[in-house]
Design a protein around this motif. Structure first.
Motif, PDB file in Angstrom:
ATOM      1  N   MET A   1       0.650  -1.194   0.038  1.00 26.74           N
ATOM      2  CA  MET A   1      -0.039  -0.029  -0.058  1.00 26.74           C
ATOM      3  C   MET A   1       0.866   1.089  -0.039  1.00 26.74           C
ATOM      4  N   LEU A   2       1.761   1.436   1.022  1.00 29.30           N
ATOM      5  CA  LEU A   2       2.690   2.293   0.773  1.00 29.30           C
ATOM      6  C   LEU A   2       3.633   2.503  -0.556  1.00 29.30           C
ATOM      7  N   ALA A   3       4.046   1.454  -0.958  1.00 27.77           N
ATOM      8  CA  ALA A   3       4.664   1.519  -2.258  1.00 27.77           C
ATOM      9  C   ALA A   3       3.787   2.144  -3.705  1.00 27.77           C
ATOM     10  N   LYS A   4       2.666   1.742  -3.514  1.00 34.78           N
ATOM     11  CA  LYS A   4       1.622   2.138  -4.248  1.00 34.78           C
ATOM     12  C   LYS A   4       1.109   3.466  -4.090  1.00 34.78           C
ATOM     13  N   LEU A   5       1.130   4.285  -2.882  1.00 39.78           N
ATOM     14  CA  LEU A   5       0.924   5.513  -2.681  1.00 39.78           C
ATOM     15  C   LEU A   5       2.049   6.289  -3.129  1.00 39.78           C
ATOM     16  N   GLN A   6       3.272   5.864  -3.024  1.00 39.65           N
ATOM     17  CA  GLN A   6       4.581   6.358  -3.371  1.00 39.65           C
ATOM     18  C   GLN A   6       4.597   6.575  -4.898  1.00 39.65           C
ATOM     19  N   SER A   7       4.011   5.421  -5.665  1.00 43.13           N
ATOM     20  CA  SER A   7       4.074   5.386  -7.079  1.00 43.13           C
ATOM     21  C   SER A   7       3.222   6.552  -7.550  1.00 43.13           C
ATOM     22  N   LEU A   8       1.939   6.640  -6.965  1.00 45.48           N
ATOM     23  CA  LEU A   8       0.984   7.533  -7.348  1.00 45.48           C
ATOM     24  C   LEU A   8       1.644   9.044  -7.387  1.00 45.48           C
TER      25      LEU A   8
ATOM     26  N   ASP B   1      11.531  21.973  -6.921  1.00 46.90           N
ATOM     27  CA  ASP B   1      12.106  22.643  -5.884  1.00 46.90           C
ATOM     28  C   ASP B   1      13.279  21.768  -5.075  1.00 46.90           C
ATOM     29  N   GLY B   2      13.132  20.222  -5.538  1.00 46.83           N
ATOM     30  CA  GLY B   2      14.113  19.215  -5.107  1.00 46.83           C
ATOM     31  C   GLY B   2      13.578  18.979  -3.599  1.00 46.83           C
ATOM     32  N   SER B   3      12.715  19.225  -3.195  1.00 43.21           N
ATOM     33  CA  SER B   3      12.327  18.687  -1.796  1.00 43.21           C
ATOM     34  C   SER B   3      11.610  17.346  -1.627  1.00 43.21           C
ATOM     35  N   GLN B   4      11.794  16.762  -0.698  1.00 43.19           N
ATOM     36  CA  GLN B   4      11.223  15.326  -0.465  1.00 43.19           C
ATOM     37  C   GLN B   4      10.345  15.157   0.716  1.00 43.19           C
ATOM     38  N   THR B   5       9.701  16.336   0.943  1.00 40.07           N
ATOM     39  CA  THR B   5       8.781  16.277   2.255  1.00 40.07           C
ATOM     40  C   THR B   5       7.687  15.208   2.207  1.00 40.07           C
ATOM     41  N   VAL B   6       7.094  15.210   1.214  1.00 39.28           N
ATOM     42  CA  VAL B   6       6.041  14.126   1.047  1.00 39.28           C
ATOM     43  C   VAL B   6       6.595  12.761   1.203  1.00 39.28           C
ATOM     44  N   TYR B   7       7.621  12.384   0.778  1.00 42.40           N
ATOM     45  CA  TYR B   7       8.217  10.944   0.791  1.00 42.40           C
ATOM     46  C   TYR B   7       8.570  10.642   2.179  1.00 42.40           C
ATOM     47  N   ILE B   8       9.312  11.599   2.853  1.00 37.40           N
ATOM     48  CA  ILE B   8       9.684  11.519   4.230  1.00 37.40           C
ATOM     49  C   ILE B   8       8.536  11.393   5.198  1.00 37.40           C
ATOM     50  N   ILE B   9       7.357  12.056   4.984  1.00 38.83           N
ATOM     51  CA  ILE B   9       6.197  11.776   5.767  1.00 38.83           C
ATOM     52  C   ILE B   9       5.841  10.695   5.509  1.00 38.83           C
ATOM     53  N   PHE B  10       5.574  10.032   4.560  1.00 42.18           N
ATOM     54  CA  PHE B  10       5.047   8.562   4.245  1.00 42.18           C
ATOM     55  C   PHE B  10       5.882   7.568   4.750  1.00 42.18           C
ATOM     56  N   MET B  11       7.298   7.849   4.768  1.00 40.92           N
ATOM     57  CA  MET B  11       8.272   6.667   5.378  1.00 40.92           C
ATOM     58  C   MET B  11       8.093   6.858   6.973  1.00 40.92           C
ATOM     59  N   ILE B  12       7.930   8.169   7.624  1.00 35.50           N
ATOM     60  CA  ILE B  12       7.527   8.170   8.996  1.00 35.50           C
ATOM     61  C   ILE B  12       6.248   7.627   9.448  1.00 35.50           C
ATOM     62  N   ILE B  13       5.368   7.683   8.566  1.00 34.52           N
ATOM     63  CA  ILE B  13       4.109   6.804   8.599  1.00 34.52           C
ATOM     64  C   ILE B  13       4.253   5.489   8.517  1.00 34.52           C
ATOM     65  N   GLY B  14       4.941   4.870   7.818  1.00 32.10           N
ATOM     66  CA  GLY B  14       5.175   3.595   7.468  1.00 32.10           C
ATOM     67  C   GLY B  14       5.865   3.065   8.545  1.00 32.10           C
ATOM     68  N   ILE B  15       7.044   3.869   9.293  1.00 31.31           N
ATOM     69  CA  ILE B  15       7.726   3.437  10.448  1.00 31.31           C
ATOM     70  C   ILE B  15       6.682   3.041  11.562  1.00 31.31           C
ATOM     71  N   ILE B  16       5.756   4.026  11.794  1.00 27.47           N
ATOM     72  CA  ILE B  16       4.750   3.930  12.901  1.00 27.47           C
ATOM     73  C   ILE B  16       3.868   2.712  12.525  1.00 27.47           C
ATOM     74  N   GLY B  17       3.393   2.738  11.353  1.00 24.83           N
ATOM     75  CA  GLY B  17       2.324   1.563  10.959  1.00 24.83           C
ATOM     76  C   GLY B  17       2.739   0.422  11.118  1.00 24.83           C
ATOM     77  N   TYR B  18       4.073   0.042  10.898  1.00 27.33           N
ATOM     78  CA  TYR B  18       4.631  -1.433  11.202  1.00 27.33           C
ATOM     79  C   TYR B  18       4.261  -1.819  12.420  1.00 27.33           C
ATOM     80  N   PHE B  19       4.337  -1.042  13.509  1.00 25.29           N
ATOM     81  CA  PHE B  19       3.878  -1.437  14.620  1.00 25.29           C
ATOM     82  C   PHE B  19       2.614  -1.762  15.132  1.00 25.29           C
ATOM     83  N   THR B  20       1.781  -1.492  14.084  1.00 27.43           N
ATOM     84  CA  THR B  20       0.371  -1.895  14.443  1.00 27.43           C
ATOM     85  C   THR B  20      -0.225  -3.207  13.497  1.00 27.43           C
ATOM     86  N   ILE B  21       0.769  -3.727  13.019  1.00 27.27           N
ATOM     87  CA  ILE B  21       0.565  -5.305  12.295  1.00 27.27           C
ATOM     88  C   ILE B  21       0.018  -6.160  13.445  1.00 27.27           C
ATOM     89  N   PRO B  22       0.554  -6.414  14.353  1.00 26.83           N
ATOM     90  CA  PRO B  22      -0.085  -7.327  15.237  1.00 26.83           C
ATOM     91  C   PRO B  22      -1.673  -6.917  15.764  1.00 26.83           C
TER      92      PRO B  22
END
Length: 331
Positions: free
Chosen positions: A238-245, A262-283
């Motif tokens: 899901m995260l990979a598909k969202l980044q692809s879009l 502008d060379g910024s990667q703000t959106v990418y960084i935000i979704f990486m942080i969301i992914g790190i937090i979301g991984y611990f909701t898997i159980p």
């Protein structure tokens, strides 16, 4: 050694540790045999005390569990893993396809972003050494030109440092993302190994009267933990598909010759942080799919309570109606 090899090592560790469950079968057979003796004796005594015929079918349960204990790695673990492994392979295939598309889009975006900066004379010398040397040749040796050269050197070094910091932070988040996935996979492997080795003991305890739920609890926990990996793959897909879009949107914008990145990667960084937090909701998410208690028992208890309330209300209304009818007849 990359993270994929570490996941392979964890899978190999599980395969190496599973045969140890056969060593626990000897202890489990003794516990199950004693439990079967008491179970059969209790059922037979209850039937004889009530002068009822003995129901033989329930008495076969301890013997069926004994067969499962004797051939636990093959019958129990082999069957469950064979049923669930296609789910793991299917979700992992989804993840591989999404990651492959994401890498292609990222390469295309980087190429278009470089071309867009080369089209702009004010930023071309920041990304191209040829453009930088060309712009230096156009300048003279006057004090103003020397000041312009110094400013160009400082601006170019500042741009390189900014890009290096962004790439370093991006790599750090990617490492943390992969580390979160590895933590979940490691805990999953540890739980599966413990459940597999102590599985025969759980089956043996379930033979005893009053501990029958131990069997269903063990199966539920094993299946729930086993599904952590498919849920993690779905979450990563899901995260990979969202980044692809997002990359497709950026590529569409970069296709415009007048667009300046502008060379910024703000959106990418935000979704990486969301992914790190979301991984611990898997159980927790997996517990919603497979659960022994919780919502199912809660719904059943609510239904039973509602039925009891309805019966009480019906009995009460019937009693009131009977009293009113009796008073009318007396009058």
């Amino acid at each position: 050694m990359d993270f994929e090899n570490l996941h392979e090592i964890l899978r190999s560790l599980y395969d190496e540790m599973v045969p140890l469950s056969a060593d626990m079968a000897a202890v489990a057979k003794g516990v199950a045999g004693l439990g079967a003796l008491f179970y059969v004796a209790l059922k037979v005594w209850q039937a004889l005390s009530r002068a009822e015929p003995i129901d033989v079918f329930p008495l076969l349960r301890p013997f069926a569990l004994g067969i499962c204990i004797m051939f636990f790695p093959t019958i129990v673990l082999g069957t469950i893993n064979a049923v669930l492994s296609p789910i793991v392979k299917g979700t992992h295939g989804m993840l591989e396809n999404q990651v492959l598309d994401l890498n292609k889009l990222q390469e295309q975006k980087d190429r278009l972003e470089r071309e867009a900066m080369l089209r702009n004379p004010e930023t071309a010398y920041l990304v191209s050494d040829e453009e930088f040397d060309k712009k230096l040749e156009e300048l003279g040796w006057s004090p103003s030109d020397l000041g312009t050269m110094a400013g160009m050197y400082l601006e170019r070094q500042s741009y390189k440092m900014e890009q290096a910091i962004k790439n370093w932070f991006r790599d750090l988040l990617e490492i943390l993302f992969q580390a979160a996935a590895l933590v979940v996979d490691t805990i999953r492997t540890f739980f599966l190994i413990v459940l597999s080795i102590l599985g025969p003991i759980a089956f043996a305890i379930s033979v005893w009267d009053g501990f029958q739920s131990t069997l269903t609890q063990w199966i539920t926990r094993y299946v729930s933990v086993y599904l952590w990996l498919p849920v993690a793959d779905i979450f990563s897909s899901m995260l990979a598909k969202l980044q692809s879009l997002i990359l497709e949107k950026d590529i569409e914008s970069l296709s415009d010759p007048n667009f300046i990145p502008d060379g910024s990667q703000t959106v990418y960084i935000i979704f990486m942080i969301i992914g790190i937090i979301g991984y611990f909701t898997i159980p927790t998410v997996t517990g919603w799919v497979i659960q022994a208690g919780g919502a199912g028992n809660f719904t059943r208890n609510v239904t039973q309570t509602a039925q009891k309330a309805g019966n009480i209300a019906g009995a009460g209304s019937g009693a009131v109606a009977g009293n009113i009818g009796g008073q009318l007849l007396k009058k």
